[in-house]
Design a protein around this motif. Structure first.
Motif, mmCIF file in Angstrom:
data_model
loop_
_atom_site.group_PDB
_atom_site.id
_atom_site.type_symbol
_atom_site.label_atom_id
_atom_site.label_comp_id
_atom_site.label_asym_id
_atom_site.label_seq_id
_atom_site.Cartn_x
_atom_site.Cartn_y
_atom_site.Cartn_z
ATOM 1 N N LEU A 97 0.752 -1.307 -0.075
ATOM 2 C CA LEU A 97 -0.120 0.043 -0.070
ATOM 3 C C LEU A 97 0.758 1.217 -0.157
ATOM 4 O O LEU A 97 0.606 2.331 -0.533
ATOM 5 C CB LEU A 97 -0.952 -0.090 1.240
ATOM 6 N N PHE A 98 1.743 1.424 0.779
ATOM 7 C CA PHE A 98 2.789 2.671 0.786
ATOM 8 C C PHE A 98 3.522 2.840 -0.269
ATOM 9 O O PHE A 98 3.756 3.898 -0.946
ATOM 10 C CB PHE A 98 3.688 2.345 2.151
ATOM 11 N N ASP A 99 4.001 1.394 -0.962
ATOM 12 C CA ASP A 99 4.638 1.666 -2.403
ATOM 13 C C ASP A 99 3.666 2.275 -3.402
ATOM 14 O O ASP A 99 4.175 3.040 -4.206
ATOM 15 C CB ASP A 99 5.172 0.384 -2.804
ATOM 16 N N ALA A 100 2.284 1.664 -3.417
ATOM 17 C CA ALA A 100 1.504 2.255 -4.300
ATOM 18 C C ALA A 100 1.027 3.671 -4.280
ATOM 19 O O ALA A 100 1.311 4.399 -5.407
ATOM 20 C CB ALA A 100 0.185 1.259 -4.228
ATOM 21 N N LEU A 101 0.799 4.070 -3.023
ATOM 22 C CA LEU A 101 0.674 5.672 -2.847
ATOM 23 C C LEU A 101 1.733 6.584 -3.246
ATOM 24 O O LEU A 101 1.678 7.568 -3.935
ATOM 25 C CB LEU A 101 0.196 5.884 -1.180
ATOM 26 N N LYS A 102 2.846 5.992 -2.993
ATOM 27 C CA LYS A 102 3.900 6.923 -3.237
ATOM 28 C C LYS A 102 4.223 6.816 -5.024
ATOM 29 O O LYS A 102 4.573 7.783 -5.474
ATOM 30 C CB LYS A 102 5.302 6.328 -2.652
ATOM 31 N N LYS A 103 4.248 5.725 -5.550
ATOM 32 C CA LYS A 103 4.219 5.683 -6.821
ATOM 33 C C LYS A 103 3.310 6.662 -7.664
ATOM 34 O O LYS A 103 3.726 6.987 -8.614
ATOM 35 C CB LYS A 103 3.902 4.071 -7.335
ATOM 36 N N GLU A 104 2.093 6.598 -7.045
ATOM 37 C CA GLU A 104 1.034 7.532 -7.735
ATOM 38 C C GLU A 104 1.185 8.994 -7.370
ATOM 39 O O GLU A 104 0.623 9.757 -7.315
ATOM 40 C CB GLU A 104 -0.093 7.003 -7.202
ATOM 41 N N GLY A 105 2.398 9.155 -6.448
ATOM 42 C CA GLY A 105 2.491 10.618 -6.369
ATOM 43 C C GLY A 105 1.726 11.203 -5.074
ATOM 44 O O GLY A 105 1.974 12.453 -4.741
ATOM 45 N N HIS A 106 1.287 10.540 -4.001
ATOM 46 C CA HIS A 106 0.640 10.876 -3.034
ATOM 47 C C HIS A 106 1.542 10.668 -1.716
ATOM 48 O O HIS A 106 2.593 10.539 -1.735
ATOM 49 C CB HIS A 106 -0.563 9.872 -2.480
ATOM 50 N N ARG A 107 1.124 11.957 -0.759
ATOM 51 C CA ARG A 107 1.997 11.981 0.372
ATOM 52 C C ARG A 107 1.453 11.065 1.512
ATOM 53 O O ARG A 107 0.159 11.241 1.856
ATOM 54 C CB ARG A 107 2.130 13.546 0.662
ATOM 55 N N ILE A 108 2.195 10.815 2.248
ATOM 56 C CA ILE A 108 1.855 10.045 3.516
ATOM 57 C C ILE A 108 1.833 11.040 4.651
ATOM 58 O O ILE A 108 2.956 11.758 4.873
ATOM 59 C CB ILE A 108 2.902 8.847 3.983
ATOM 60 N N ALA A 109 0.838 11.067 5.523
ATOM 61 C CA ALA A 109 0.723 11.939 6.512
ATOM 62 C C ALA A 109 -0.011 11.585 7.546
ATOM 63 O O ALA A 109 -0.697 10.588 7.447
ATOM 64 C CB ALA A 109 0.277 13.393 6.106
ATOM 65 N N GLY A 110 0.325 12.275 8.789
ATOM 66 C CA GLY A 110 -0.417 11.828 10.233
ATOM 67 C C GLY A 110 -1.578 12.618 10.643
ATOM 68 O O GLY A 110 -2.365 12.226 11.543
ATOM 69 N N ASP A 111 -1.869 13.814 9.862
ATOM 70 C CA ASP A 111 -2.797 14.635 10.171
ATOM 71 C C ASP A 111 -3.362 15.485 8.910
ATOM 72 O O ASP A 111 -2.517 15.464 8.128
ATOM 73 C CB ASP A 111 -2.497 15.366 11.463
ATOM 74 N N HIS A 112 -4.552 16.050 8.999
ATOM 75 C CA HIS A 112 -5.031 17.018 8.089
ATOM 76 C C HIS A 112 -5.089 16.337 6.719
ATOM 77 O O HIS A 112 -4.586 16.831 5.759
ATOM 78 C CB HIS A 112 -4.121 18.216 8.161
ATOM 79 N N CYS A 113 -5.647 14.958 6.847
ATOM 80 C CA CYS A 113 -5.471 14.215 5.689
ATOM 81 C C CYS A 113 -6.672 14.346 4.540
ATOM 82 O O CYS A 113 -7.732 14.536 5.107
ATOM 83 C CB CYS A 113 -5.268 12.823 5.895
ATOM 84 N N ASP A 114 -6.610 14.326 3.331
ATOM 85 C CA ASP A 114 -7.591 14.251 2.504
ATOM 86 C C ASP A 114 -8.307 12.925 2.367
ATOM 87 O O ASP A 114 -9.305 12.799 2.160
ATOM 88 C CB ASP A 114 -7.214 14.647 0.980
ATOM 89 N N VAL A 115 -7.364 11.727 2.558
ATOM 90 C CA VAL A 115 -8.006 10.498 2.606
ATOM 91 C C VAL A 115 -7.421 9.551 3.592
ATOM 92 O O VAL A 115 -6.073 9.972 3.982
ATOM 93 C CB VAL A 115 -7.439 9.988 1.130
#
Ligand SMILES: [Mg+2]
Length: 256
Positions: A97-115
């Motif tokens: 999951l983390f690999d796929a999110l990064k490959k699609e250009g998303h940012r991993i965050a701990g707060d104020h998230c869109d998704v």
């Protein structure tokens, strides 16, 4: 019968069981390759990356390149891209999951998230669940890679991602969008990736409630194989039958 121009193929229970390839899985894929028929392996498993899955199949002698694999993690990351490119994501999951999110250009965050996106996590903690709940309550889009409530293992039925996700649904009173089979979302992405239409593509799988229903929901023809989850004994009572069924994949080889 006109031969199908492309195949969408499930993995566990269809190509292999655990670490063992199923009989004729290799011959099945070899014949597709020999006839230049494109195929895509489609799995609800969100834990592993395309590269890890391709390596596992290659190790079993089943031809597969990373681009022949679509997981629910990749499908989720692509879906997020359609909603909000470069989204700020809180994710519960493993490498895939983390690999796929990064490959699609998303940012991993701990707060104020869109998704908020939930996938299988064998190191799940109360803190992770709490954070996911808080973000969903604050308005983040709530996604889950798949709704499978159990995972069949050597020990019996262990909790699946749908069960993990249910903690957040119950706590927030909000239902997630599920990406994986039997939802048609992932089937649309599979067809897009193959570049074929539903009428000329065959879905192959062992699990009636995920694979075959996904194909039926997407309006595709389906081939059910009785080497995995759903036993032949259930066939007579299935509400909507698969288009075809075989006991083992060798029975289908003459139709490729
Ligand atoms: Mg399966």
């Amino acid at each position: 019968m006109t031969p199908y121009q492309a195949y969408v193929i499930d993995l566990d229970g269809t190509m292999y069981r655990g670490d063992e390839p199923l009989p004729f899985a290799r011959a099945f894929v070899d014949k597709l390759a020999a006839k230049h028929i494109p195929y895509l392996f489609l799995t609800n498993n969100s834990s592993r990356t395309q590269e890890q899955i391709a390596a596992k199949l290659e190790h079993m002698g089943i031809r597969c390149r990373p681009e022949n694999v679509l997981t629910t993690s990749i499908a989720a990351a692509i879906f997020i891209n359609q909603q909000k490119p470069g989204a700020r994501c809180y994710a519960i999951g493993e490498d895939g999951l983390f690999d796929a999110l990064k490959k699609e250009g998303h940012r991993i965050a701990g707060d104020h998230c869109d998704v908020v996106v939930i996938g299988m996590d064998r190191d799940l903690t109360y803190e992770k669940l709490s954070r996911a709940c808080l973000e969903v309550q604050n308005g983040a889009l709530f996604l889950s890679t798949n709704g499978d409530v159990t995972i069949p293992t050597e020990r019996g039925l262990e909790p699946g991602n749908g069960a993990l996700t249910s903690v957040i649904s119950v706590s927030t009173g909000k239902d997630p969008i599920f990406i994986g089979k039997p939802e048609s979302l992932i089937m649309d992405q599979a067809l897009k990736q193959l570049g074929t239409d539903k009428a000329s593509t065959l879905l192959v799988g062992d699990n009636y409630d995920t694979d075959i229903l996904a194909g039926i929901h997407a309006g595709m023809d389906t081939l059910m194989v009785f080497t995995g989850v759903t036993p032949y004994e259930r066939y007579p009572s299935l509400p909507e039958k698969p288009t075809y069924y075989v006991n083992q994949l060798n029975e289908w080889l003459p139709h490729i």
